[in-house]
Design a protein around this motif. Sequence first.
Motif, PDB file in Angstrom:
ATOM      1  N   PRO A 106      65.513  73.202  90.337  1.00 27.28           N
ATOM      2  CA  PRO A 106      66.851  73.592  90.797  1.00 27.28           C
ATOM      3  C   PRO A 106      66.955  74.863  91.621  1.00 27.28           C
ATOM      4  CG  PRO A 106      66.557  74.201  88.493  1.00 27.28           C
ATOM      5  CD  PRO A 106      65.307  73.460  88.893  1.00 27.28           C
ATOM      6  N   PHE A 107      65.864  75.613  91.813  1.00 28.44           N
ATOM      7  CA  PHE A 107      65.977  76.916  92.472  1.00 28.44           C
ATOM      8  C   PHE A 107      65.065  77.019  93.691  1.00 28.44           C
ATOM      9  CE2 PHE A 107      67.016  78.088  87.942  1.00 28.44           C
ATOM     10  CZ  PHE A 107      68.381  78.165  88.160  1.00 28.44           C
ATOM     11  N   GLU A 108      65.098  78.206  94.317  1.00 30.30           N
ATOM     12  CA  GLU A 108      64.398  78.426  95.572  1.00 30.30           C
ATOM     13  C   GLU A 108      62.932  78.790  95.408  1.00 30.30           C
ATOM     14  OE1 GLU A 108      66.747  82.291  94.676  1.00 30.30           O
ATOM     15  OE2 GLU A 108      66.860  80.142  94.246  1.00 30.30           O
ATOM     16  N   THR A 109      62.523  79.199  94.206  1.00 32.16           N
ATOM     17  CA  THR A 109      61.136  79.563  93.942  1.00 32.16           C
ATOM     18  C   THR A 109      60.907  79.554  92.440  1.00 32.16           C
ATOM     19  OG1 THR A 109      59.420  81.247  94.353  1.00 32.16           O
ATOM     20  CG2 THR A 109      61.608  82.045  93.850  1.00 32.16           C
ATOM     21  N   TYR A 110      59.651  79.612  92.035  1.00 31.19           N
ATOM     22  CA  TYR A 110      59.310  79.761  90.625  1.00 31.19           C
ATOM     23  C   TYR A 110      57.984  80.495  90.541  1.00 31.19           C
ATOM     24  CZ  TYR A 110      58.398  78.970  85.702  1.00 31.19           C
ATOM     25  OH  TYR A 110      58.131  79.162  84.373  1.00 31.19           O
ATOM     26  N   GLY A 111      57.738  81.063  89.381  1.00 31.41           N
ATOM     27  CA  GLY A 111      56.460  81.703  89.129  1.00 31.41           C
ATOM     28  C   GLY A 111      56.480  82.439  87.817  1.00 31.41           C
ATOM     29  N   LEU A 112      55.321  82.962  87.445  1.00 29.80           N
ATOM     30  CA  LEU A 112      55.149  83.687  86.200  1.00 29.80           C
ATOM     31  C   LEU A 112      55.032  85.178  86.483  1.00 29.80           C
ATOM     32  CD1 LEU A 112      54.444  80.748  85.399  1.00 29.80           C
ATOM     33  CD2 LEU A 112      52.691  81.686  83.883  1.00 29.80           C
ATOM     34  N   LEU A 113      55.736  85.968  85.704  1.00 33.58           N
ATOM     35  CA  LEU A 113      55.536  87.403  85.654  1.00 33.58           C
ATOM     36  C   LEU A 113      54.732  87.676  84.392  1.00 33.58           C
ATOM     37  CD1 LEU A 113      55.928  90.416  86.109  1.00 33.58           C
ATOM     38  CD2 LEU A 113      58.250  90.194  85.187  1.00 33.58           C
ATOM     39  N   VAL A 114      53.477  88.021  84.553  1.00 34.41           N
ATOM     40  CA  VAL A 114      52.598  88.284  83.417  1.00 34.41           C
ATOM     41  C   VAL A 114      52.589  89.787  83.176  1.00 34.41           C
ATOM     42  CG1 VAL A 114      50.306  87.987  82.428  1.00 34.41           C
ATOM     43  CG2 VAL A 114      51.232  86.248  83.992  1.00 34.41           C
ATOM     44  N   ALA A 115      53.200  90.197  82.079  1.00 35.18           N
ATOM     45  CA  ALA A 115      53.364  91.623  81.788  1.00 35.18           C
ATOM     46  C   ALA A 115      52.256  92.105  80.872  1.00 35.18           C
ATOM     47  CB  ALA A 115      54.718  91.865  81.136  1.00 35.18           C
ATOM     48  N   ASP A 116      51.699  93.253  81.216  1.00 44.23           N
ATOM     49  CA  ASP A 116      50.690  93.885  80.370  1.00 44.23           C
ATOM     50  C   ASP A 116      51.431  94.673  79.287  1.00 44.23           C
ATOM     51  OD1 ASP A 116      48.297  94.649  79.371  1.00 44.23           O
ATOM     52  OD2 ASP A 116      47.527  95.539  81.220  1.00 44.23           O
ATOM     53  N   ALA A 117      51.987  93.928  78.340  1.00 42.33           N
ATOM     54  CA  ALA A 117      52.803  94.510  77.279  1.00 42.33           C
ATOM     55  C   ALA A 117      52.769  93.573  76.082  1.00 42.33           C
ATOM     56  CB  ALA A 117      54.236  94.709  77.748  1.00 42.33           C
ATOM     57  N   THR A 118      53.040  94.108  74.911  1.00 45.33           N
ATOM     58  CA  THR A 118      53.150  93.309  73.704  1.00 45.33           C
ATOM     59  C   THR A 118      54.618  93.221  73.338  1.00 45.33           C
ATOM     60  OG1 THR A 118      50.983  94.039  72.921  1.00 45.33           O
ATOM     61  CG2 THR A 118      52.472  93.103  71.288  1.00 45.33           C
ATOM     62  N   THR A 119      55.185  92.058  73.551  1.00 47.93           N
ATOM     63  CA  THR A 119      56.613  91.864  73.314  1.00 47.93           C
ATOM     64  C   THR A 119      56.888  90.964  72.122  1.00 47.93           C
ATOM     65  OG1 THR A 119      56.646  89.984  74.829  1.00 47.93           O
ATOM     66  CG2 THR A 119      57.123  92.150  75.765  1.00 47.93           C
ATOM     67  N   GLY A 120      55.999  90.011  71.837  1.00 47.94           N
ATOM     68  CA  GLY A 120      56.248  89.034  70.792  1.00 47.94           C
ATOM     69  C   GLY A 120      57.049  87.847  71.270  1.00 47.94           C
ATOM     70  N   PHE A 121      57.305  87.747  72.581  1.00 47.69           N
ATOM     71  CA  PHE A 121      58.084  86.619  73.092  1.00 47.69           C
ATOM     72  C   PHE A 121      57.732  86.354  74.537  1.00 47.69           C
ATOM     73  CE2 PHE A 121      60.687  90.463  73.596  1.00 47.69           C
ATOM     74  CZ  PHE A 121      60.913  90.461  74.962  1.00 47.69           C
ATOM     75  N   GLU A 122      58.149  85.184  75.000  1.00 53.80           N
ATOM     76  CA  GLU A 122      58.139  84.823  76.409  1.00 53.80           C
ATOM     77  C   GLU A 122      59.603  84.575  76.784  1.00 53.80           C
ATOM     78  OE1 GLU A 122      54.544  84.857  74.682  1.00 53.80           O
ATOM     79  OE2 GLU A 122      54.956  85.246  76.815  1.00 53.80           O
ATOM     80  N   LEU A 123      59.953  84.676  78.047  1.00 51.98           N
ATOM     81  CA  LEU A 123      61.370  84.652  78.412  1.00 51.98           C
ATOM     82  C   LEU A 123      61.587  83.982  79.754  1.00 51.98           C
ATOM     83  CD1 LEU A 123      64.178  85.671  77.494  1.00 51.98           C
ATOM     84  CD2 LEU A 123      63.730  87.763  78.779  1.00 51.98           C
ATOM     85  N   GLU A 124      62.628  83.135  79.817  1.00 49.18           N
ATOM     86  CA  GLU A 124      62.851  82.264  80.967  1.00 49.18           C
ATOM     87  C   GLU A 124      63.646  82.895  82.093  1.00 49.18           C
ATOM     88  OE1 GLU A 124      66.224  81.313  77.991  1.00 49.18           O
ATOM     89  OE2 GLU A 124      64.122  81.888  77.926  1.00 49.18           O
ATOM     90  N   THR A 125      63.430  84.161  82.407  1.00 50.76           N
ATOM     91  CA  THR A 125      64.203  84.787  83.469  1.00 50.76           C
ATOM     92  C   THR A 125      64.126  83.965  84.759  1.00 50.76           C
ATOM     93  OG1 THR A 125      62.291  86.303  83.586  1.00 50.76           O
ATOM     94  CG2 THR A 125      64.311  87.134  82.623  1.00 50.76           C
ATOM     95  N   GLN A 126      65.275  83.816  85.411  1.00 54.05           N
ATOM     96  CA  GLN A 126      65.465  82.812  86.458  1.00 54.05           C
ATOM     97  C   GLN A 126      64.535  83.022  87.652  1.00 54.05           C
ATOM     98  OE1 GLN A 126      69.520  81.564  86.955  1.00 54.05           O
ATOM     99  NE2 GLN A 126      69.344  81.506  89.167  1.00 54.05           N
ATOM    100  N   THR A 127      63.777  82.012  87.980  1.00 61.03           N
ATOM    101  CA  THR A 127      62.791  81.926  89.066  1.00 61.03           C
ATOM    102  C   THR A 127      61.528  82.740  88.802  1.00 61.03           C
ATOM    103  OG1 THR A 127      63.568  83.761  90.502  1.00 61.03           O
ATOM    104  CG2 THR A 127      64.645  81.602  90.772  1.00 61.03           C
TER     105      THR A 127
END
Length: 510
Positions: free
Chosen positions: A282-303
């Motif tokens: 449904p959007f103009e682009t997609y991809g993964l932001l791989v963060a060098d951090a310990t969060t305990g979750f993954e998150l579906e921030t748009q695109t």
Amino acid sequence: MPRTPLRSQGPRLRRRTAAALLASAVSLCLVAAGAPAVPLGVGDRLFPYLGNPGYDVAAYDLAFRYPGANTEPLQAVTTIDAWTTADLDRVNLDFAHGTVHSVQVDGRPAAFADAGEDLVITPEEPVSRGNWMRITVWHTSDPASPKGREGGWVRTADGLAMANQADAAHLVFPCNDHPSDKALFTIRVTAPDDHTAVANGLPTDVDRSGGTTTWTYRTRHPMATELAQVSIGRSTVLHRTGPRGLPVRDVVPTEHRAALEPWLQKTPDQIAWMESKVGAYPFETYGLLVADATTGFELETQTLALFERGLFTGSSYPKWYVESIMVHELAHQWFGDSVSPRAWSDLWLNEGHATWYEALYAEEKAGKSLEARMKAAYGASDRWRASGGPPAAPKAPKPGQKIGIFRPNVYDGAALVLYALRQEIGRPAFERLERFWVDRHRDGTATTGDFVRLASEVAGRDLGGFLQAWLYGEKTPPMPGHAGWKAARGGKDTAAMKRGALVRGAGVSG
């Protein structure tokens, strides 16, 4: 044969109608000039002071200046273009973690005060209903976590990222922080030249001057505030092509690029798999932001979905499981991002669908039985309902634990509702329903009631009673086609299901 549903009128009309109804319902609560500033809300059952009545945001322009260290506040300017749906002597914005320097309304200075987690603005002249207004706020954006709060900026090894779900965008910037009010975003980030900034949408400009670079990104589709994403760090941006020429870009810590590449290259095929189930991305682009951090979750921030680096470079979870979590966040781009919940009680529509496609992908690609997973969920469902509430009526979070609404009842518990529905109406009708749902409500918001009505339309019969029991019942109804399935009365959830809830959300979602 059920008729093919027609596309609804545009999301702007739906949102204006909803905003007008909310404004009418709370019109007596709007603050009169001279009265003390008070926090307002749109009446969300789970977050009563989230969002604000009286206006509908059309666009945000966010400008951040990163000082080069993720321990120091960013200087920021937030500009909001909104359509008024009520006469306003004051305008409330959600904002709870920064210093406001000054405010303008339509280019003229305005007074402001704090009230709870609201920034209450008093323009020189009242703003009448049915007009455009522009609010500009000069403020700081503090990456330090406020005491007792979760979300907002996430500190990474070399910079920052965002995790704003469910109610933390207003820890980063002033906004109407409720998913019912989606808007277009322009995001500008100025950072030292040795940093890279990436945000939702596509890049429109890169300006280098005096040792800093300003990166500008713009969304082509409306977005809820909780889905905003900004990455600042010593990162590499990788580009590849998805189905139908879709631009796919991943943002990774430069030093871990090689280790992450085998995972990132799976994304185009995963997008193609999702498109085979529910239609075009449904959007103009997609991809993964791989963060060098310990969060305990993954998150579906748009695109630009947020992932912990350790999910890919650690050894705790099998390959098939990690891939299914990637698909979970991808599925959210349709379910939760493009079609957003009208209220937070509709969260099951996001997480239940993302869990459904996560499990279906694991079945089709790794031979992990969907039926076995649903049978296990059925066994735990009564406990989940008792602990967290039914899927469509989750219990309110505890004070200071707003992400506590992300419990198993809205993950596997909600996917179980979809399984029951498929059992009841049959696979062909269910698959049509899924496609019609994301098409009818694309770029808009929707409710549980909307889903029940569309399911009934597709099935050609009233499913209100059937889904009422599954969505709101204190006890789990009998599973169609599986009379022998039993809901356990006690015991503990399996470690796998606990980790499933953690990876998919750890309270924040994913």
